[in-house]
Design a protein around this motif. Structure first.
Motif, PDB file in Angstrom:
ATOM      1  N   THR A 231      -4.349  -6.728 -20.000  1.00  0.00           N
ATOM      2  CA  THR A 231      -3.451  -5.633 -20.353  1.00  0.00           C
ATOM      3  C   THR A 231      -2.587  -5.183 -19.177  1.00  0.00           C
ATOM      4  O   THR A 231      -3.053  -5.130 -18.029  1.00  0.00           O
ATOM      5  N   CYS A 232      -1.353  -4.830 -19.463  1.00  0.00           N
ATOM      6  CA  CYS A 232      -0.435  -4.328 -18.439  1.00  0.00           C
ATOM      7  C   CYS A 232      -0.742  -2.874 -18.090  1.00  0.00           C
ATOM      8  O   CYS A 232      -0.113  -2.306 -17.191  1.00  0.00           O
ATOM      9  N   CYS A 233      -1.688  -2.253 -18.789  1.00  0.00           N
ATOM     10  CA  CYS A 233      -2.042  -0.851 -18.542  1.00  0.00           C
ATOM     11  C   CYS A 233      -3.183  -0.730 -17.533  1.00  0.00           C
ATOM     12  O   CYS A 233      -3.910   0.260 -17.516  1.00  0.00           O
ATOM     13  N   ARG A 234      -3.336  -1.742 -16.711  1.00  0.00           N
ATOM     14  CA  ARG A 234      -4.420  -1.756 -15.731  1.00  0.00           C
ATOM     15  C   ARG A 234      -3.863  -2.104 -14.348  1.00  0.00           C
ATOM     16  O   ARG A 234      -3.006  -2.969 -14.235  1.00  0.00           O
ATOM     17  N   TYR A 235      -4.286  -1.390 -13.344  1.00  0.00           N
ATOM     18  CA  TYR A 235      -4.028  -1.637 -11.914  1.00  0.00           C
ATOM     19  C   TYR A 235      -2.685  -1.108 -11.413  1.00  0.00           C
ATOM     20  O   TYR A 235      -2.581  -0.690 -10.268  1.00  0.00           O
ATOM     21  N   TRP A 236      -1.649  -1.134 -12.223  1.00  0.00           N
ATOM     22  CA  TRP A 236      -0.344  -0.714 -11.724  1.00  0.00           C
ATOM     23  C   TRP A 236      -0.179   0.798 -11.729  1.00  0.00           C
ATOM     24  O   TRP A 236      -0.732   1.503 -12.563  1.00  0.00           O
ATOM     25  N   GLN A 237       0.666   1.310 -10.808  1.00  0.00           N
ATOM     26  CA  GLN A 237       1.125   2.683 -10.855  1.00  0.00           C
ATOM     27  C   GLN A 237       2.430   2.707 -11.634  1.00  0.00           C
ATOM     28  O   GLN A 237       3.375   2.014 -11.275  1.00  0.00           O
ATOM     29  N   ASP A 238       2.474   3.483 -12.697  1.00  0.00           N
ATOM     30  CA  ASP A 238       3.651   3.512 -13.565  1.00  0.00           C
ATOM     31  C   ASP A 238       4.674   4.501 -13.018  1.00  0.00           C
ATOM     32  O   ASP A 238       4.405   5.695 -12.892  1.00  0.00           O
ATOM     33  N   GLU A 239       5.866   3.991 -12.673  1.00  0.00           N
ATOM     34  CA  GLU A 239       6.919   4.843 -12.137  1.00  0.00           C
ATOM     35  C   GLU A 239       7.568   5.659 -13.251  1.00  0.00           C
ATOM     36  O   GLU A 239       7.742   5.187 -14.374  1.00  0.00           O
ATOM     37  N   LEU A 240       7.935   6.917 -12.924  1.00  0.00           N
ATOM     38  CA  LEU A 240       8.490   7.831 -13.919  1.00  0.00           C
ATOM     39  C   LEU A 240       9.906   8.252 -13.537  1.00  0.00           C
ATOM     40  O   LEU A 240      10.165   8.594 -12.381  1.00  0.00           O
ATOM     41  N   ASN A 241      10.806   8.222 -14.521  1.00  0.00           N
ATOM     42  CA  ASN A 241      12.090   8.887 -14.317  1.00  0.00           C
ATOM     43  C   ASN A 241      11.921  10.351 -14.720  1.00  0.00           C
ATOM     44  O   ASN A 241      10.833  10.788 -15.119  1.00  0.00           O
TER      45      ASN A 241
ATOM     46  N   SER B 218       4.167 -12.569 -16.129  1.00  0.00           N
ATOM     47  CA  SER B 218       2.956 -11.792 -15.859  1.00  0.00           C
ATOM     48  C   SER B 218       2.251 -11.323 -17.119  1.00  0.00           C
ATOM     49  O   SER B 218       1.080 -10.956 -17.081  1.00  0.00           O
ATOM     50  N   CYS B 219       2.945 -11.313 -18.237  1.00  0.00           N
ATOM     51  CA  CYS B 219       2.364 -10.906 -19.518  1.00  0.00           C
ATOM     52  C   CYS B 219       1.837 -12.138 -20.245  1.00  0.00           C
ATOM     53  O   CYS B 219       2.585 -13.103 -20.437  1.00  0.00           O
ATOM     54  N   PRO B 220       0.568 -12.159 -20.664  1.00  0.00           N
ATOM     55  CA  PRO B 220       0.027 -13.344 -21.339  1.00  0.00           C
ATOM     56  C   PRO B 220       0.812 -13.772 -22.580  1.00  0.00           C
ATOM     57  O   PRO B 220       1.029 -14.966 -22.789  1.00  0.00           O
ATOM     58  N   ALA B 221       1.245 -12.815 -23.389  1.00  0.00           N
ATOM     59  CA  ALA B 221       1.998 -13.162 -24.599  1.00  0.00           C
ATOM     60  C   ALA B 221       3.366 -13.728 -24.246  1.00  0.00           C
ATOM     61  O   ALA B 221       3.850 -14.675 -24.888  1.00  0.00           O
ATOM     62  N   ALA B 222       4.003 -13.167 -23.221  1.00  0.00           N
ATOM     63  CA  ALA B 222       5.292 -13.693 -22.768  1.00  0.00           C
ATOM     64  C   ALA B 222       5.111 -15.061 -22.127  1.00  0.00           C
ATOM     65  O   ALA B 222       5.921 -15.972 -22.333  1.00  0.00           O
ATOM     66  N   ALA B 223       4.038 -15.230 -21.337  1.00  0.00           N
ATOM     67  CA  ALA B 223       3.771 -16.510 -20.688  1.00  0.00           C
ATOM     68  C   ALA B 223       3.628 -17.630 -21.713  1.00  0.00           C
ATOM     69  O   ALA B 223       4.096 -18.752 -21.497  1.00  0.00           O
ATOM     70  N   GLU B 224       3.000 -17.323 -22.829  1.00  0.00           N
ATOM     71  CA  GLU B 224       2.849 -18.338 -23.879  1.00  0.00           C
ATOM     72  C   GLU B 224       4.201 -18.758 -24.432  1.00  0.00           C
ATOM     73  O   GLU B 224       4.461 -19.949 -24.640  1.00  0.00           O
TER      74      GLU B 224
ATOM     75  N   ASN C  83      -0.314  -9.874   1.280  1.00  0.00           N
ATOM     76  CA  ASN C  83       0.426  -9.066   0.316  1.00  0.00           C
ATOM     77  C   ASN C  83      -0.413  -7.897  -0.186  1.00  0.00           C
ATOM     78  O   ASN C  83      -1.628  -7.841   0.020  1.00  0.00           O
ATOM     79  N   SER C  84       0.238  -6.962  -0.873  1.00  0.00           N
ATOM     80  CA  SER C  84      -0.492  -5.946  -1.621  1.00  0.00           C
ATOM     81  C   SER C  84      -1.161  -6.629  -2.805  1.00  0.00           C
ATOM     82  O   SER C  84      -0.481  -7.287  -3.611  1.00  0.00           O
ATOM     83  N   ILE C  85      -2.462  -6.506  -2.927  1.00  0.00           N
ATOM     84  CA  ILE C  85      -3.233  -7.206  -3.957  1.00  0.00           C
ATOM     85  C   ILE C  85      -3.819  -6.203  -4.932  1.00  0.00           C
ATOM     86  O   ILE C  85      -4.417  -5.198  -4.516  1.00  0.00           O
ATOM     87  N   LEU C  86      -3.646  -6.456  -6.220  1.00  0.00           N
ATOM     88  CA  LEU C  86      -4.133  -5.544  -7.252  1.00  0.00           C
ATOM     89  C   LEU C  86      -5.629  -5.680  -7.490  1.00  0.00           C
ATOM     90  O   LEU C  86      -6.327  -4.694  -7.663  1.00  0.00           O
ATOM     91  N   ARG C  87      -6.114  -6.914  -7.525  1.00  0.00           N
ATOM     92  CA  ARG C  87      -7.491  -7.161  -7.937  1.00  0.00           C
ATOM     93  C   ARG C  87      -8.225  -8.016  -6.922  1.00  0.00           C
ATOM     94  O   ARG C  87      -7.665  -8.963  -6.369  1.00  0.00           O
TER      95      ARG C  87
ATOM     96  N   LYS D 167       1.846 -11.637 -11.998  1.00  0.00           N
ATOM     97  CA  LYS D 167       1.399 -10.236 -12.047  1.00  0.00           C
ATOM     98  C   LYS D 167       1.127  -9.692 -10.651  1.00  0.00           C
ATOM     99  O   LYS D 167       1.438  -8.540 -10.353  1.00  0.00           O
ATOM    100  N   GLU D 168       0.560 -10.520  -9.786  1.00  0.00           N
ATOM    101  CA  GLU D 168       0.208 -10.065  -8.450  1.00  0.00           C
ATOM    102  C   GLU D 168       1.404 -10.041  -7.498  1.00  0.00           C
ATOM    103  O   GLU D 168       1.405  -9.294  -6.527  1.00  0.00           O
ATOM    104  N   THR D 169       2.418 -10.848  -7.770  1.00  0.00           N
ATOM    105  CA  THR D 169       3.505 -11.026  -6.801  1.00  0.00           C
ATOM    106  C   THR D 169       4.822 -10.400  -7.248  1.00  0.00           C
ATOM    107  O   THR D 169       5.489  -9.706  -6.468  1.00  0.00           O
ATOM    108  N   GLU D 170       5.205 -10.604  -8.487  1.00  0.00           N
ATOM    109  CA  GLU D 170       6.581 -10.303  -8.896  1.00  0.00           C
ATOM    110  C   GLU D 170       6.857  -8.840  -9.207  1.00  0.00           C
ATOM    111  O   GLU D 170       8.020  -8.449  -9.311  1.00  0.00           O
ATOM    112  N   HIS D 171       5.816  -8.024  -9.362  1.00  0.00           N
ATOM    113  CA  HIS D 171       6.051  -6.626  -9.728  1.00  0.00           C
ATOM    114  C   HIS D 171       5.812  -5.671  -8.568  1.00  0.00           C
ATOM    115  O   HIS D 171       5.637  -4.474  -8.755  1.00  0.00           O
ATOM    116  N   ASN D 172       5.835  -6.219  -7.378  1.00  0.00           N
ATOM    117  CA  ASN D 172       5.769  -5.422  -6.165  1.00  0.00           C
ATOM    118  C   ASN D 172       6.945  -5.838  -5.298  1.00  0.00           C
ATOM    119  O   ASN D 172       7.017  -6.988  -4.846  1.00  0.00           O
ATOM    120  N   GLN D 173       7.880  -4.932  -5.081  1.00  0.00           N
ATOM    121  CA  GLN D 173       9.108  -5.277  -4.366  1.00  0.00           C
ATOM    122  C   GLN D 173       8.829  -5.763  -2.947  1.00  0.00           C
ATOM    123  O   GLN D 173       9.512  -6.651  -2.440  1.00  0.00           O
TER     124      GLN D 173
END
Length: 324
Positions: free
Chosen positions: A22-32, A115-121, A226-230, A303-309
């Motif tokens: 799930t994408c709802c794990r490990y990341w900090q969600d940025e807010l506008n 990084s998304c399993p459904a998109a990766a497929e 790098n910054s590592i999530l898991r 997931k580990e590399t592309e979503h961290n600038q």
């Protein structure tokens, strides 16, 4: 506005509670600012006692809970905030992911992240063919990118995607041919010789590409810094082995074309053409040594590399400095 997207783009559908990562794990969600107000309005609800927001307004983020999950993630792996406010009122990252958008004035390119399993497929199972449409949305931003440079990079990239897709060269010969071509393109771009760059063609190279153990070790070391999530990702990198590779030309083409579609267009403005090419190649050869399931490890790598600038900037910097 003209919009370009892969044919499979519109087929994406979130699989929610059935997602294996799930994408709802490990990341900090940025807010506008709008999302900040929405989250703050509900963060004290009895259902969401663990919700913590760091920062104010447009600089705020939702902090993961002690388990690393988004605090709005329910035990059912469904989003509690979505149930309360609906899709359109979610934070922008939640609404957009796993989609990415590159916008240049009146031209926009869209895609899906690996990084998304459904998109990766979808990415893995479909060729990278495109749909282009024109909609009536007003152009709200402009770009300082030189028009001729942008047109050149786009044409070269599109040619490269078509050529790689149709090539029957063995992997090491294909990579060698790509590198020679990219170095020639880089030279012409630096000289401002745009028409010459467009007319260049990929040709077979007599000296196949060799991925050395030294290069492998340097690439692993980069990603361990790098910054590592898991912790599992760190363990995967440490246990990877140069001697055990699962290199496959079809998998390489999928990853390479995905990478250059996502990043190469930015070479008209902020990135170095050759560096993006080398980053795609280096990341694939690392992925091929993480395990046999290429799709899985591409997804985890993304997931580990592309979503961290910081991580992605370091990857391109490493590629620029590394001779291959």
């Amino acid at each position: 506005m003209k919009i370009r997207e892969p044919e499979y783009y519109s087929k994406f559908k979130c699989i929610a509670d059935r997602c294996p990562d799930t994408c709802c794990r490990y990341w900090q969600d940025e807010l506008n600012e709008g999302a900040f107000s929405t989250v703050c309005a509900h963060k004290n609800d009895s259902d969401f006692r663990e919700v913590k927001v760091k920062g104010r307004r447009s600089n705020a983020v939702i902090l993961p809970n002690k388990n690393g999950n988004c605090p709005f993630l329910e035990d059912s792996l469904l989003c509690g905030l979505y149930k309360k406010v609906g899709h359109e009122n979610l934070p922008r990252t939640c609404r957009l992911y796993p989609r990415f958008i590159n916008t240049f004035g009146g031209y926009e390119e869209r895609g899906l992240s690996f990084s998304c399993p459904a998109a990766a497929e979808l990415i893995f199972e479909n060729k990278l063919n495109f749909n282009e449409t024109i909609n009536e949305e007003p152009i709200t931003s402009f770009t300082d990118v030189d028009a001729e440079s942008f047109k050149t990079v786009k044409e070269v990239r599109d040619y490269l995607i078509d050529c790689i897709s149709c090539s029957d060269l063995p992997l090491n010969e294909l990579v060698s041919a790509i590198l020679v071509y990219a170095k020639n393109i880089q030279y012409n771009l630096e000289k401002g010789q745009f028409s010459s760059a467009i007319n260049l063609r990929i040709t077979e190279n007599t000296e196949p590409f060799y991925y050395s153990k030294k290069l492998f070790n340097k690439t692993v070391s980069l990603h361990l810094r790098n910054s590592i999530l898991r912790n599992e990702w760190k363990s995967t990198l440490i246990s990877s082995s140069y001697e055990i590779g699962y290199e496959d030309v079809s998998s390489f083409k999928t990853w390479f074309n995905y990478s250059i579609y996502r990043y190469l267009i930015r070479c008209a403005d902020e990135l170095d053409f050759l560096s993006v090419i080398k980053a795609a190649i280096l990341s694939y050869f690392l992925i091929s040594r993480l395990g046999e399931d290429q799709r899985l490890y591409m997804q985890l790598y993304s997931k580990e590399t592309e979503h961290n600038q910081r991580n992605i900037k370091r990857l391109f910097g490493f590629a620029e400095r590394t001779k291959i």
